[in-house]
Design an enzyme around this catalytic site. Structure first.
Site, mmCIF file in Angstrom:
data_model
loop_
_atom_site.group_PDB
_atom_site.id
_atom_site.type_symbol
_atom_site.label_atom_id
_atom_site.label_comp_id
_atom_site.label_asym_id
_atom_site.label_seq_id
_atom_site.Cartn_x
_atom_site.Cartn_y
_atom_site.Cartn_z
ATOM 1 N N HIS A 1 -9.937 -6.336 -2.511
ATOM 2 C CA HIS A 1 -11.024 -6.179 -1.539
ATOM 3 C C HIS A 1 -12.167 -5.496 -2.294
ATOM 4 O O HIS A 1 -12.186 -4.275 -2.449
ATOM 5 C CB HIS A 1 -10.559 -5.336 -0.347
ATOM 6 C CG HIS A 1 -9.477 -5.997 0.450
ATOM 7 N ND1 HIS A 1 -9.703 -7.158 1.173
ATOM 8 C CD2 HIS A 1 -8.171 -5.695 0.630
ATOM 9 C CE1 HIS A 1 -8.574 -7.523 1.765
ATOM 10 N NE2 HIS A 1 -7.631 -6.653 1.447
ATOM 11 N N ASP B 1 -11.724 -10.592 -1.174
ATOM 12 C CA ASP B 1 -13.031 -10.712 -0.520
ATOM 13 C C ASP B 1 -14.000 -9.812 -1.271
ATOM 14 O O ASP B 1 -13.587 -8.852 -1.929
ATOM 15 C CB ASP B 1 -12.994 -10.417 0.990
ATOM 16 C CG ASP B 1 -12.288 -9.132 1.379
ATOM 17 O OD1 ASP B 1 -12.315 -8.157 0.588
ATOM 18 O OD2 ASP B 1 -11.713 -9.071 2.485
ATOM 19 N N ASN C 1 2.406 -4.898 -3.378
ATOM 20 C CA ASN C 1 1.015 -5.294 -3.119
ATOM 21 C C ASN C 1 0.181 -4.052 -2.817
ATOM 22 O O ASN C 1 0.635 -3.151 -2.109
ATOM 23 C CB ASN C 1 1.019 -6.228 -1.890
ATOM 24 C CG ASN C 1 -0.272 -6.975 -1.674
ATOM 25 O OD1 ASN C 1 -0.784 -7.614 -2.600
ATOM 26 N ND2 ASN C 1 -0.811 -6.916 -0.464
ATOM 27 N N GLU D 1 -5.648 -10.847 -1.695
ATOM 28 C CA GLU D 1 -6.477 -10.683 -0.482
ATOM 29 C C GLU D 1 -7.961 -10.646 -0.837
ATOM 30 O O GLU D 1 -8.723 -9.828 -0.313
ATOM 31 C CB GLU D 1 -6.091 -9.392 0.261
ATOM 32 C CG GLU D 1 -4.618 -9.315 0.634
ATOM 33 C CD GLU D 1 -4.245 -8.085 1.445
ATOM 34 O OE1 GLU D 1 -5.152 -7.385 1.955
ATOM 35 O OE2 GLU D 1 -3.034 -7.815 1.567
ATOM 36 N N GLU E 1 0.814 -1.226 0.000
ATOM 37 C CA GLU E 1 0.000 0.000 0.000
ATOM 38 C C GLU E 1 0.849 1.277 0.000
ATOM 39 O O GLU E 1 0.618 2.189 0.789
ATOM 40 C CB GLU E 1 -0.979 -0.026 1.184
ATOM 41 C CG GLU E 1 -1.860 -1.263 1.175
ATOM 42 C CD GLU E 1 -2.881 -1.311 2.320
ATOM 43 O OE1 GLU E 1 -2.793 -0.480 3.236
ATOM 44 O OE2 GLU E 1 -3.759 -2.177 2.262
HETATM 45 C C1 XIL Z 1 -6.115 -6.753 8.048
HETATM 46 C C2 XIL Z 1 -6.452 -7.981 8.869
HETATM 47 O O1 XIL Z 1 -7.360 -8.758 8.130
HETATM 48 C C3 XIL Z 1 -7.038 -7.597 10.183
HETATM 49 O O2 XIL Z 1 -7.194 -8.735 11.023
HETATM 50 C C4 XIL Z 1 -6.137 -6.585 10.888
HETATM 51 O O3 XIL Z 1 -6.773 -6.145 12.071
HETATM 52 C C5 XIL Z 1 -5.850 -5.404 9.984
HETATM 53 O O4 XIL Z 1 -5.288 -5.876 8.771
HETATM 54 N N1 XIL Z 1 -4.826 -4.851 3.486
HETATM 55 C C6 XIL Z 1 -3.800 -5.638 3.929
HETATM 56 C C7 XIL Z 1 -4.029 -6.568 5.061
HETATM 57 O O5 XIL Z 1 -2.733 -5.650 3.323
HETATM 58 O O6 XIL Z 1 -2.882 -6.774 5.827
HETATM 59 C C8 XIL Z 1 -5.165 -6.139 5.941
HETATM 60 O O7 XIL Z 1 -5.413 -7.155 6.896
HETATM 61 C C9 XIL Z 1 -6.380 -5.832 5.114
HETATM 62 C C10 XIL Z 1 -6.106 -4.734 4.129
#
Ligand code: XIL
Length: 467
Positions: free
Chosen positions: A239, A269, A204, A267, A162
Site C-alpha cells: 500500500h 495500490d 503477509n 495488495e 500484519e
Molecule cells: C481492507 C478492505 O479493503 C476494506 O474493504 C475493509 O473494510 C478493511 O480491510 N491490509 C489488509 C487488507 O490485509 O485485508 C485490508 O483490506 C487492507 C489493509
C-alpha cells in the site's frame, strides 16, 4: 479443482508465433507487448496478475465481472474470506460470499490467493475475548474448516496477516499475542499445512517493502518457519504513496527469495493526495511500472495483486482522508495511465523467445476475419495448460476457433471460450465477454488438457472464423 492450480506457475518455454507458409511471410513473433490485456501479458510471462474483488460488485455488476474475468488471472477476496465473514459466531460458518468468489475464479480459469486466517482486524469479538487455550482451539478449528473447504481450489493462503508492529520491528501487541504468546504464528502455520498440504502458505504484511526494521523482523520470523518447513512465501502488501516506492525494494525481496521463499505483491495500490492531476497520474504510472517490473524480473515472484478494480472501489479514501485514485481503472472502467504501464511492465519481463522449436501456428487463411494461436503455458507429465489468442483482422462481434488433436489429448477444463471442447476436434466460441473485438485487437482464452504420461504437449493448427 486441482486443474486451477496447475493452470499456471509457468515458466514460459518459449511463446512464439510462426506465420504459416501459406501467408508467405517468414517468422513473425508475437510477444507480450502485443497483448492487449493484463491477463494475456501475465499469462505469457507465467505470473499472476490478481485483483481483490468485492462480493457485491461481482454479483451485481456485469461490467465489473467482465473486466475482472478478462484482465486478471488471479483473484483475492477483499473481505469475504476474513474471519468475520466466514465464522461470525463460534462454529457458525458462512461461506456464501467466499464460495461465490472461488466459483467465479474457477469458471474463469483464475487462481485464488486466499486472505486471511489470522489477523487482528475483522476478527469477531467472540474470538478476541477467549482464553489462550480456547483461542488456540478456535484458531485450529477455523483454519481447518476454511482450508479444508477450499483445498485444491485456493492456491495459496495469507496464513497470518500484519503480525509485526510499526514500532521498530516489535511484534504487534494483538489479542493473539497476548492470549497465546508468539507461538500463535507457528500454530497457525502448522494447522494450515496439515489442513491443505498443497497450498502455498504466506506471511503477509505492509511497510515491509523496504529493507527496514519491520521487514527485518519478518525475515527473522520467516527464517524460523522455513526451518520447520512451514512457510512458502512472503506477501508484500505494498500500500504505497505516490513517489515512495522504496529504493531497496528489489534487494529486499531478493533476500527473502534467497531463503528459498516465493515473494508476492499482495495488495498493491499507490495513493495520491486528492485531487490527482495528470502529472501525478503519470508519475503514478511510473511507480506502478517499477513495482510490477520488480516482480516480473524476479523468477520467484509469483505475481502482483492490485487491491481493488476501480479507484471508487478502493479502501484508500475511507482510511487515508484526502488521498485516493490509487488503482488502475477509473470509475467508468476506463484505463488509467497506470494500467498501460502495468501492461508494459508485464511485457518487459518476458525473455526473448527462442528462434527454434516454435510451439505455435496460426490460422492459414489469408484475409480471414480473425487469426488464432495456441501456446503451451505449462506442461506436466499427464497434462498441460494452454493459452489461446484470437486476433481480429476486422471488427468482430464473435469468433469461433477449431482444431483437431493429433493424438489422445483432450481438454479437461477451459475458460474464456465455450462450445464442443472435449472431443478430438475442438470447436469453441467466445465467452459472453470477449467476443467483441475491433480490428487489430486481441483477446485470450485458455484450457487444460490431459495427455499420455510423458508425451509432448502438441500444438495443433487453429482455424479462426468470425461469428
Ligand atoms: C481492507 C478492505 O479493503 C476494506 O474493504 C475493509 O473494510 C478493511 O480491510 N491490509 C489488509 C487488507 O490485509 O485485508 C485490508 O483490506 C487492507 C489493509
Amino acid at each position: 479443482m486441482l486443474l486451477t492450480r496447475k493452470r499456471r506457475r509457468a515458466v514460459i518455454a518459449g511463446v512464439v508465433t510462426v506465420a504459416t507458409a501459406a501467408l508467405g511471410i517468414g517468422l513473425s513473433t508475437q510477444f507480450a507487448s502485443a497483448q492487449t490485456t493484463l491477463r494475456g501479458a501475465a499469462d505469457e510471462l507465467g505470473k499472476d496478475i490478481g485483483v481483490a474483488v468485492s462480493y457485491s460488485q461481482l454479483m451485481n455488476n456485469a461490467q465489473y465481472r467482465n473486466i475482472v474475468a478478462t484482465e486478471f488471472n488471479s483473484l483475492t477476496a477483499e473481505n469475504a474470506m476474513k474471519w468475520d465473514a466466514t465464522e461470525p459466531s463460534d462454529g457458525n460458518y458462512t461461506f456464501t460470499q467466499a464460495d461465490a468468489i472461488v466459483d467465479f475464479a474457477e469458471d474463469n480459469g483464475q487462481t485464488v490467493h486466499g486472505h486471511t486466517f489470522v489477523w487482528h482486524q475483522q476478527t469477531p469479538s467472540w474470538v478476541q475475548g477467549l482464553s489462550g487455550t480456547a483461542m488456540r482451539a478456535a484458531m485450529v478449528d477455523h483454519i481447518n474448516t476454511v482450508a479444508n473447504r477450499y483445498e485444491g481450489r485456493v492456491d495459496s493462503w495469507d496464513v497470518v496477516n500484519e503480525v509485526v508492529s510499526d514500532s521498530n520491528g516489535a511484534m504487534r501487541d494483538s489479542f493473539w499475542l497476548r492470549a497465546m504468546g508468539e507461538g500463535y504464528i507457528t500454530t497457525a502455520f502448522q494447522t494450515a499445512r496439515a489442513a491443505d498440504p498443497n497450498a502455498d502458505l504466506y506471511i503477509n504484511d505492509y511497510s515491509i517493502e523496504a529493507d527496514n526494521a519491520k521487514s527485518d523482523r519478518i525475515y527473522t520470523i520467516a527464517q524460523g518457519l522455513v526451518g520447520q518447513g512451514l512457510l512458502d512465501g512472503v506477501g508484500f502488501q505494498s500500500h504505497l504513496i505516490l513517489g515512495q516506492v522504496p529504493s531497496t525494494m528489489e534487494a529486499n525481496l531478493q533476500r527473502f527469495v534467497d531463503l528459498g521463499l516465493k515473494v508476492r505483491i499482495t495488495e498493491l495500490d499507490i495513493r495520491i493526495a486528492m485531487p490527482a492531476d495528470s502529472s501525478e497520474l503519470a508519475r503514478q504510472a511510473q511507480d506502478y511500472e517499477r513495482v510490477v517490473s520488480i516482480c516480473a524480473e524476479l523468477a520467484d515472484c509469483t505475481g502482483v495483486t492490485v487491491w481493488g478494480l476501480r479507484d471508487g472501489d478502493s479502501w484508500v479514501p475511507g482510511v487515508f482522508p484526502g488521498e485516493g485514485a490509487p488503482l488502475l481503472f477509473n470509475d467508468d472502467y476506463s484505463k488509467k495511465p497506470a494500467y498501460n504501464s502495468v501492461l508494459s511492465a508485464l511485457g518487459d519481463g518476458t525473455t526473448e523467445p527462442p528462434t527454434s522449436d516454435p510451439v505455435t501456428t496460426t490460422s492459414p487463411t489469408p484475409g480471414a476475419g480473425c487469426t488464432a494461436t495456441l501456446s503451451v503455458q505449462s506442461p506436466w507429465n499427464t497434462g498441460a495448460t494452454y493459452a489461446g489468442t484470437v486476433k481480429a483482422n476486422q471488427n468482430l462481434s464473435g469468433w469461433t476457433v477449431t482444431w483437431t488433436w493429433p493424438g489422445s489429448e483432450r481438454i479437461s477444463n477451459a475458460w474464456s471460450f465455450q462450445g464442443n471442447l472435449s472431443g478430438a476436434t475442438v470447436t469453441g466460441s467466445n465467452a459472453p465477454y470477449n467476443g467483441t473485438l475491433a480490428t487489430g485487437q486481441t483477446t485470450t482464452f485458455g484450457f487444460n488438457i490431459t495427455k499420455p504420461d510423458g508425451a509432448t504437449a502438441s500444438v495443433p493448427t487453429v482455424t479462426c472464423t468470425p461469428a
